[in-house]
Design a protein around this motif. Structure first.
Motif, PDB file in Angstrom:
ATOM      1  N   LEU A 149       0.840  -1.195   0.000  1.00 32.59           N
ATOM      2  CA  LEU A 149       0.000   0.000   0.000  1.00 32.59           C
ATOM      3  C   LEU A 149       0.878   1.250   0.000  1.00 32.59           C
ATOM      4  O   LEU A 149       1.963   1.249   0.591  1.00 32.59           O
ATOM      5  N   ALA A 150       0.393   2.289  -0.643  1.00 35.14           N
ATOM      6  CA  ALA A 150       1.095   3.574  -0.661  1.00 35.14           C
ATOM      7  C   ALA A 150       0.526   4.445   0.460  1.00 35.14           C
ATOM      8  O   ALA A 150      -0.613   4.899   0.354  1.00 35.14           O
ATOM      9  N   PRO A 151       1.283   4.670   1.529  1.00 32.30           N
ATOM     10  CA  PRO A 151       0.742   5.455   2.641  1.00 32.30           C
ATOM     11  C   PRO A 151       0.456   6.909   2.292  1.00 32.30           C
ATOM     12  O   PRO A 151      -0.294   7.566   2.998  1.00 32.30           O
ATOM     13  N   PHE A 164       1.708  10.974   5.138  1.00 35.03           N
ATOM     14  CA  PHE A 164       1.200   9.614   5.293  1.00 35.03           C
ATOM     15  C   PHE A 164      -0.233   9.630   5.819  1.00 35.03           C
ATOM     16  O   PHE A 164      -0.578  10.427   6.682  1.00 35.03           O
ATOM     17  N   LYS A 165      -1.046   8.716   5.299  1.00 37.46           N
ATOM     18  CA  LYS A 165      -2.397   8.521   5.808  1.00 37.46           C
ATOM     19  C   LYS A 165      -2.397   7.367   6.812  1.00 37.46           C
ATOM     20  O   LYS A 165      -1.500   6.522   6.819  1.00 37.46           O
ATOM     21  N   SER A 166      -3.420   7.301   7.626  1.00 35.07           N
ATOM     22  CA  SER A 166      -3.432   6.343   8.737  1.00 35.07           C
ATOM     23  C   SER A 166      -3.832   4.927   8.332  1.00 35.07           C
ATOM     24  O   SER A 166      -3.454   3.954   8.998  1.00 35.07           O
ATOM     25  N   GLY A 167      -4.607   4.785   7.246  1.00 33.37           N
ATOM     26  CA  GLY A 167      -5.205   3.502   6.890  1.00 33.37           C
ATOM     27  C   GLY A 167      -4.263   2.311   6.865  1.00 33.37           C
ATOM     28  O   GLY A 167      -4.532   1.288   7.514  1.00 33.37           O
ATOM     29  N   GLN A 227       2.613   7.052  16.381  1.00 36.88           N
ATOM     30  CA  GLN A 227       4.021   6.771  16.642  1.00 36.88           C
ATOM     31  C   GLN A 227       4.569   5.729  15.660  1.00 36.88           C
ATOM     32  O   GLN A 227       5.718   5.829  15.197  1.00 36.88           O
ATOM     33  N   LEU A 228       3.740   4.733  15.331  1.00 35.52           N
ATOM     34  CA  LEU A 228       4.139   3.739  14.330  1.00 35.52           C
ATOM     35  C   LEU A 228       4.329   4.400  12.971  1.00 35.52           C
ATOM     36  O   LEU A 228       5.318   4.153  12.262  1.00 35.52           O
ATOM     37  N   VAL A 232       7.979   4.602  10.822  1.00 36.99           N
ATOM     38  CA  VAL A 232       8.174   4.144   9.443  1.00 36.99           C
ATOM     39  C   VAL A 232       8.636   5.299   8.562  1.00 36.99           C
ATOM     40  O   VAL A 232       9.551   5.152   7.747  1.00 36.99           O
ATOM     41  N   ARG A 233       8.034   6.447   8.757  1.00 37.92           N
ATOM     42  CA  ARG A 233       8.411   7.611   7.961  1.00 37.92           C
ATOM     43  C   ARG A 233       9.874   7.984   8.194  1.00 37.92           C
ATOM     44  O   ARG A 233      10.602   8.322   7.247  1.00 37.92           O
TER      45      ARG A 233
END
Length: 245
Positions: A149-151, A164-167, A227-228, A232-233
């Motif tokens: 998935l592309a965040p 980034f989106k949360s999904g 925080q997750l 990742v970012r």
């Protein structure tokens, strides 16, 4: 200069041949899924489609960090700038399925092939439907399937990291799936957003895929999801000179 001049008719010919190639592979996917339903053979069809799509336009792919891919189910999150990051990842990373915008599923034959292949239909403007799709995919990821998935949610106009989106991160937490950040460099130059002629004026370009160490979502809850997301970012940011705030 010779190769530059030759790139123009090559790009035009590729644009004509790619839909034919795509329809052929889509029809093969539908037939195999309806009759044999063999995942390895379906993966070979995807690889054949995407690798040849890259070859048509002189795209070379280099992969680094494949040892960071877990043996079981996981979620790849990648920066998205071009259709060619899709082609490169599907052609050179081991078996996984993308999340794709739901409008693509309306394309005759191709849309049916996407559904048969197990691609996730993402209705970006309908958040509740997206989470239903993620929920249905949790069992698949726990059974060992990989997804990508592309965040950022959509293609970026430049090669920089968008918001980034949360999904995807909620999906990973609920599915207890390792998150594997993937940095794709070079795809934006081949076919940027709103471009229709790949490698126009350039004979060859290289896409580099860098697979980073995975992040364990079990250390996070839905409440601590930001925080997750930030962790990742931060892993991906050093690969980009400019990022969006």
């Amino acid at each position: 200069m010779f190769w530059k001049m030759l790139s123009y008719p090559r790009s035009l010919l590729g644009v004509i041949l790619l839909p034919i190639h795509t329809m052929f592979c889509s029809l093969a996917m539908v037939i195999v899924n309806l009759t044999i339903h063999n995942r390895k053979l379906e993966d070979h069809i995807v690889e054949f489609w995407t690798r040849n799509a890259c070859r048509m336009f002189g795209v070379k792919v280099v992969v680094k960090g494949k040892e960071n891919i877990p043996a079981g189910g996981c979620l790849f999150v990648f920066n998205h700038t071009s259709f060619f990051d899709i082609f490169a990842m599907n052609g050179w990373l081991p078996s996984f399925r993308f999340g794709a915008k739901i409008e693509l599923f309306k394309i005759p034959v191709f849309g049916a092939a996407m559904r048969r292949a197990g691609i996730l239909p993402i209705a970006r403007e309908r958040r509740e439907e997206v989470f239903k799709v993620y929920q249905a995919a949790e069992a698949r990821i726990k059974a060992g399937e990989r997804f990508a998935l592309a965040p950022e949610g959509t293609r970026q106009k430049e090669e920089k990291l968008g918001n980034f989106k949360s999904g995807p991160f909620i999906f990973a937490i609920n599915a207890k799936a390792p998150i594997v950040p993937v940095v794709v460099k070079g795809a934006a130059a081949i076919m940027p957003k709103h471009s229709f002629l790949p490698n126009w004026g350039v004979w060859t370009r290289t896409v580099t895929i860098e697979v980073l160490p995975s992040v364990n979502p079990l250390e996070f809850s839905i409440e601590s999801r930001p925080q997750l997301q930030e962790k990742v970012r931060k892993l991906m940011e050093p690969y980009f000179h400019n990022t969006m705030n």
